[in-house]
Design a protein around this motif. Structure first.
Motif, short mmCIF file in Angstrom:
data_model
loop_
_atom_site.label_atom_id
_atom_site.label_comp_id
_atom_site.label_asym_id
_atom_site.label_seq_id
_atom_site.Cartn_x
_atom_site.Cartn_y
_atom_site.Cartn_z
N VAL A 76 0.98 -1.09 0.03
CA VAL A 76 0.06 -0.17 0.08
C VAL A 76 0.91 1.15 0.02
CG1 VAL A 76 -1.96 1.07 1.00
CG2 VAL A 76 -1.71 -1.40 1.17
N PHE A 120 13.98 -3.22 5.86
CA PHE A 120 12.99 -2.87 6.70
C PHE A 120 11.76 -3.73 6.63
CE2 PHE A 120 15.27 0.94 6.97
CZ PHE A 120 15.57 1.17 8.32
N ALA A 130 1.87 -4.69 3.99
CA ALA A 130 1.05 -3.79 3.28
C ALA A 130 1.21 -2.44 4.33
CB ALA A 130 -0.35 -4.17 3.34
N VAL A 131 0.90 -2.35 5.68
CA VAL A 131 0.98 -1.22 6.20
C VAL A 131 2.52 -0.77 6.48
CG1 VAL A 131 -0.02 -0.29 8.36
CG2 VAL A 131 -1.23 -2.13 7.61
N GLY A 132 3.30 -1.69 6.54
CA GLY A 132 4.70 -1.22 6.90
C GLY A 132 5.31 -0.31 5.71
N TRP A 134 3.44 1.41 3.96
CA TRP A 134 2.40 2.67 4.00
C TRP A 134 3.31 3.69 5.15
CZ3 TRP A 134 -3.39 2.35 4.98
CH2 TRP A 134 -3.88 3.71 4.59
N VAL A 135 3.68 3.08 5.95
CA VAL A 135 4.45 3.94 6.99
C VAL A 135 5.74 4.60 6.36
CG1 VAL A 135 5.70 4.04 9.22
CG2 VAL A 135 3.46 2.55 8.96
N VAL A 136 6.32 3.62 5.81
CA VAL A 136 7.53 4.10 4.87
C VAL A 136 7.12 5.25 3.89
CG1 VAL A 136 9.15 3.27 3.05
CG2 VAL A 136 8.79 2.10 5.13
N GLU A 138 4.71 7.55 4.11
CA GLU A 138 4.35 8.46 4.88
C GLU A 138 5.33 9.13 5.47
OE1 GLU A 138 1.07 9.91 5.99
OE2 GLU A 138 0.55 8.70 4.12
N THR A 139 6.52 8.50 6.00
CA THR A 139 7.64 8.96 6.40
C THR A 139 8.51 9.92 5.44
OG1 THR A 139 7.84 6.88 7.89
CG2 THR A 139 10.03 8.34 7.68
N LEU A 142 6.66 12.74 4.76
CA LEU A 142 7.06 14.08 5.90
C LEU A 142 8.49 14.54 5.64
CD1 LEU A 142 5.44 12.39 8.74
CD2 LEU A 142 4.80 14.60 7.86
N LEU A 143 9.56 13.78 5.34
CA LEU A 143 10.68 14.12 5.63
C LEU A 143 10.73 15.29 4.18
CD1 LEU A 143 12.85 11.05 5.97
CD2 LEU A 143 12.72 13.03 7.23
N LEU A 146 9.26 18.67 4.77
CA LEU A 146 9.93 19.52 5.70
C LEU A 146 11.03 20.15 5.02
CD1 LEU A 146 10.41 17.20 8.82
CD2 LEU A 146 9.09 19.36 8.63
N VAL A 254 -2.01 8.11 -0.86
CA VAL A 254 -2.29 6.54 -0.98
C VAL A 254 -3.30 6.41 -1.85
CG1 VAL A 254 -4.48 6.64 0.79
CG2 VAL A 254 -2.76 4.85 0.75
N SER A 257 -2.34 3.79 -4.38
CA SER A 257 -2.39 2.46 -4.29
C SER A 257 -3.80 2.00 -4.53
CB SER A 257 -2.14 2.11 -2.73
OG SER A 257 -0.87 2.34 -2.48
N PHE B 229 -1.47 0.40 13.90
CA PHE B 229 -0.77 -0.27 13.78
C PHE B 229 0.66 -0.28 14.21
CE2 PHE B 229 2.80 -1.72 10.46
CZ PHE B 229 2.53 -3.16 10.48
N HIS B 270 6.95 7.65 13.52
CA HIS B 270 7.48 6.84 12.10
C HIS B 270 8.69 6.15 12.54
CE1 HIS B 270 3.65 7.47 10.67
NE2 HIS B 270 3.87 8.54 9.80
#
Lengths: 351, 292
Positions: A76, A120, A130-132, A134-136, A138-139, A142-143, A146, A254, A257, B229, B270
Motif C-alpha cells: 500500500v 525494513f 502492506a501497512v509497513g 505505507w508507513v515508509v 508517509e515517512t 513528511l521528510l 520539511l 495513498v 495504491s 498499527f 514513524h
C-alpha cells in the motif's frame, strides 16, 4: 518453438511454451510497441499527452502486479517510490542535470531506495508488509515536505523543461515513457520466462510449499521489490514531466495504491496480460467519470471489492479460462500427442 | 521540566493509540488479517456520536451509548458480507477488500458530511479542557486520564474475556486452529463475526475519544490506522498489554518530537517504529505468528 521433454520421450506428453495465439499475441505486441513510437509524428500533443498518462498507469499496474501477483507482496506504499522518483528528478535538475537524464537517474535512485527499504519491509509479511510500506511512504513524504528547497508542503514545479517547445517536450516525455514501458515489460517477461518465473509463480500459489521445494523466496522477493521500486520511481518522474508540478500530498498520496489495486484486480492479478487490460480500462473510466468526485471513488472501491470477492483473477481469467489464450509465452503447457504421431516422432532422429 | 511534561502527555496520548490498536490487534490475533478499514470505521463511530450528540443535544459520552451497539452490528455485518468470503480466498484477499472498503467509507463520509473538520471537544464541557496543575509546567489533563483509564479497562476486560470466558476460549481455539475448533463444535465463521463486531465497536469508541481529544474529518481514518498499527508492532504482536505499552511508546515519541518542533511529531513516531522494526527485536516481531 516446440521442445520435446527429452529426445526420445517414452511419454506421450510434450511441453509447449508457445502456441499460435501467443505467437500472434507477442507478434502483435511487438508491432503495437513499434507503432506507438510513431504516434507523436501523426497525432497532436493532447493525444500524445493522454497516451503518456495511460502508459504511466500501465507501468504502475505492471509493477504492482509483479509484487502482489507474483511475490505475494501487497504493497500500500508504492507511492513512496512514485514520489521519490518525482522529487529525485526535481533535486537533480536543481543540481544542473539535464531533466530527461535526471528522470533516468531518479528511477535508478528509486531502485537504490528499494534496496535500502527492503531491509525494513521485506521482514514483514501479509498485512504487516502492506501497512509497513505505507508507513515508509508517509515517512518519506513528511521528510520531503520539511525540506524547503523542495518547495515544502506547497509543492514545486520542474524547471528546465521550459527550454523545449511544448510539442517537442511532450513528444520527448512520451518517447521516454514508452521506452521505460517496453524496458520494464521486457525485463518482467524475461524474468517470468526464466527459471525465476517458475519460482515466482510457485510463490504466488503457495509460499511455504515453494520454499520447501528449494525456491529462494527471499531473493526473488528482493529482486521484484527492487524492480518495482525502479518502475514506480520512473513512473513518478514521468508523471512530473507530464504535469510539470507536484505536491507532496498528491504524489505521495495513498490514492495511487487505490488506483493500482483497482487496475490489477479488475484486469487480473498474477497474469502478464491482466494489468495491461486493467490500465486501459482504468484510463477510460477515469476519463469518463473522474468529474463525479467522491461518487467516482466510491464506485472504484466497490468494483475492486466485488472483483476481489467474486472474480479474484480478473477480467483476463474470463478470456483465459475459456479460450486458453496467452498473448505471451510465459507459461508451460502440457500437450498429449496422438499415439501415431508420437510413434513417428520416436522413429525420427531428433535434430 | 519541559521534557517531563512531554513524557506525561505522551503517556496519555498513548492511551488513545492503545484504544485504536486493541481492535486491530484482536482481529489480527483471531483471524490473522489486518483490517485496513479499521481507522475509517473509527471515523464512522466519531461521526455517529457527533450526529447523535448534536441532534439530540446530548453529551458525547451519553451519545456513545446508542452508537456502540450499532457499530457492533456493523462489524458483524462487515464480516458476514465481505470478510467471511475474503478469508476463504487466501491470505491476500482480505487486504484488498478491506482497502476497498476503506476507500468506499472515506468517500461516502465525504459525500454525506463534506470535508469539514469537526470536534466533539466543545460539547463535552470542562472535562476536555481542564487539568490538574502539579507544578507550574506540569499538568495532568482530566481527559488524558479518562482515556488512559478507558484503555486500561478495555484491554483488561478483553484480556479477561480471552482468558476466562467461554467465548474467549472459543476465540483462542479458533485462532490456533480453525478446523480443529470446528470439529469440537466451534464454528470459525461465527467466532470471527463476533470478534469483528467487538473490534469495530472498540474502533468506534476510540474514534469518539479522538473526536473529543482533537478533531476529525472524513479522511482521518488512514492516519489512525497507521498509528494503531505502529502501536501494535512496537508493543509486539501477541499480547494486549504489549499493545498498551506500544501505544505509550508511540505517544511519548510523538510528544517529544513535537517538543523539539511541532512538525516533527508524527515523523518521530514513524522513525521510532522503523528503528524498532530494523532492530533484532523487530525481526522477532515480524516473523513470529501472533496469538490472541
Amino acid at each position: 518453438m516446440t521442445t520435446p521433454t527429452s529426445p526420445v520421450s517414452p511419454t506421450p506428453w510434450v511441453v509447449r511454451r508457445s502456441s499460435l495465439a501467443s505467437r500472434i499475441g507477442s507478434g502483435a505486441l511487438i508491432v503495437i510497441g513499434l507503432a506507438l513510437f510513431g504516434v507523436p509524428q501523426v497525432f497532436g500533443p493532447n493525444i500524445v499527452q493522454q497516451l503518456t498518462s495511460l502508459l504511466i498507469f500501465l507501468i504502475l499496474a505492471v509493477m504492482w502486479n509483479a509484487l502482489a501477483g507474483y511475490a505475494g507482496l501487497v504493497s500500500v506504499g508504492q507511492q513512496a517510490f512514485i514520489g521519490f522518483g518525482a522529487y529525485g528528478t526535481i533535486f537533480m535538475t536543481q543540481q544542473g542535470i539535464q531533466p530527461y537524464l535526471a528522470m533516468i537517474f531518479a528511477a535508478i535512485a528509486s531502485a537504490a531506495l528499494a534496496v535500502v527499504l527492503s531491509l525494513f519491509v521485506l521482514r514483514l509479511r501479509g498485512g504487516r508488509f502492506a501497512v509497513g510500506t505505507w508507513v515508509v511512504a508517509e515517512t518519506i513524504a513528511l521528510l520531503i515536505s520539511l525540506d524547503q528547497a523542495m518547495g515544502g508542503g506547497t509543492g514545486t514545479s520542474l524547471r528546465g523543461l521550459n527550454a523545449y517547445p511544448r510539442q517537442v517536450r511532450i513528444a520527448y516525455t512520451y518517447w521516454l515513457t514508452l521506452g521505460f514501458t517496453v524496458l520494464l515489460l521486457l525485463i518482467l517477461f524475461l524474468l517470468l520466462r526464466n527459471r525465476a518465473g517458475v519460482g515466482l509463480q510457485a510463490i504466488r500459489d503457495d509460499e511455504e510449499a515453494a520454499a520447501s521445494l528449494g525456491v529462494r523466496v527471499g531473493r526473488l522477493k528482493f529482486v521484484l521489490f527492487v524492480l518495482a521500486g525502479f518502475g514506480c520511481g520512473a513512473a513518478g518522474a514521468l508523471t512530473l514531466a507530464n504535469t510539470l508540478f507536484i505536491q507532496p500530498q498528491s504524489i505521495f498520496g495513498v490514492q495511487w495504491s487505490a488506483y493500482l489495486i483497482f487496475m490489477v484486480l479488475v484486469g487480473g492479478l498474477g497474469t502478464f496480460e491482466g494489468p495491461i487490460i486493467g490500465a486501459i480500462l482504468f484510463f477510460v473510466i477515469q476519463h469518463q467519470f473522474a468529474d463525479l468526485g467522491a461518487w467516482y471513488l466510491i464506485g472504484l472501491g466497490l468494483i475492486a471489492v466485488a472483483f476481489a470477492l467474486f472474480l479474484p483473477r480478473g477480467l483476463w481469467s474470463l478470456i483465459n479460462d475459456r479460450l486458453h489464450i496467452r498473448l505471451l509465452p510465459v507459461g508451460y503447457h502440457l500437450l498429449r500427442r496422438s499415439p501415431d504421431a508420437s510413434a513417428s516422432d520416436r522413429g525420427k532422429p531428433n535434430p | 521540566m519541559n521534557w517531563i511534561n512531554a513524557i506525561v502527555q505522551g503517556v496519555f496520548l498513548g492511551g488513545l493509540y492503545a484504544l485504536f490498536a486493541c481492535g486491530l490487534s484482536l482481529m489480527f490475533g483471531v483471524m490473522r488479517i489486518i483490517n485496513l478499514a479499521h481507522g475509517d470505521l473509527a471515523v464512522i463511530g466519531a461521526f455517529g456520536v457527533w450526529v447523535v450528540a448534536t441532534q439530540a443535544h446530548l453529551s458525547p459520552f451519553i451519545a456513545l451509548l446508542p452508537v456502540l451497539p450499532v457499530m457492533l452490528l456493523l462489524g458483524y455485518l462487515l464480516h458476514r458480507t465481505v470478510l467471511a468470503r475474503s478469508l476463504r480466498s487466501g491470505p491476500l484477499t482480505p487486504l484488498l477488500t478491506t482497502f476497498g472498503v476503506s476507500i468506499v467509507i472515506q468517500n461516502a463520509l465525504l459525500q454525506i458530511f463534506s470535508p469539514d473538520v469537526h470536534s466533539l471537544g466543545s460539547l463535552t464541557g470542562s472535562i476536555s479542557t481542564s487539568s490538574w496543575r502539579v507544578t507550574s509546567e506540569l499538568s495532568v489533563p482530566y481527559l488524558g486520564v479518562l482515556i488512559l483509564a478507558v484503555a486500561v479497562l478495555l484491554l483488561g476486560s478483553l484480556q479477561f474475556t480471552l482468558q476466562y470466558t467461554g467465548f474467549g476460549r472459543e476465540m483462542r481455539a479458533t485462532a490456533q486452529d480453525p478446523e480443529a475448533a470446528a470439529l469440537v463444535g466451534v464454528p470459525a465463521s461465527s467466532v470471527y463475526a463476533r470478534a469483528t463486531a467487538i473490534a469495530v465497536a472498540t474502533a468506534a469508541l476510540a474514534g469518539a475519544f479522538l473526536a473529543i481529544h482533537s478533531t476529525f474529518d472524513p479522511s482521518s481514518g488512514p492516519t489512525q490506522l497507521i498509528f494503531a498499527f505502529e502501536a501494535v508492532v512496537i508493543g509486539g504482536l501477541g499480547s494486549l498489554w504489549g499493545t498498551l505499552l506500544g501505544g505509550i511508546v508511540l505517544g511519548i515519541a510523538q510528544t517529544i518530537g513535537a517538543t523539539v518542533d511541532p512538525q516533527y511529531s508524527i515523523l518521530t513516531g514513524h522513525l521510532v517504529f522503523l528503528v524498532i522494526l530494523a532492530s533484532p527485536r523487530g525481526r522477532f516481531v515480524a516473523t513470529r505468528s501472533a496469538k490472541a
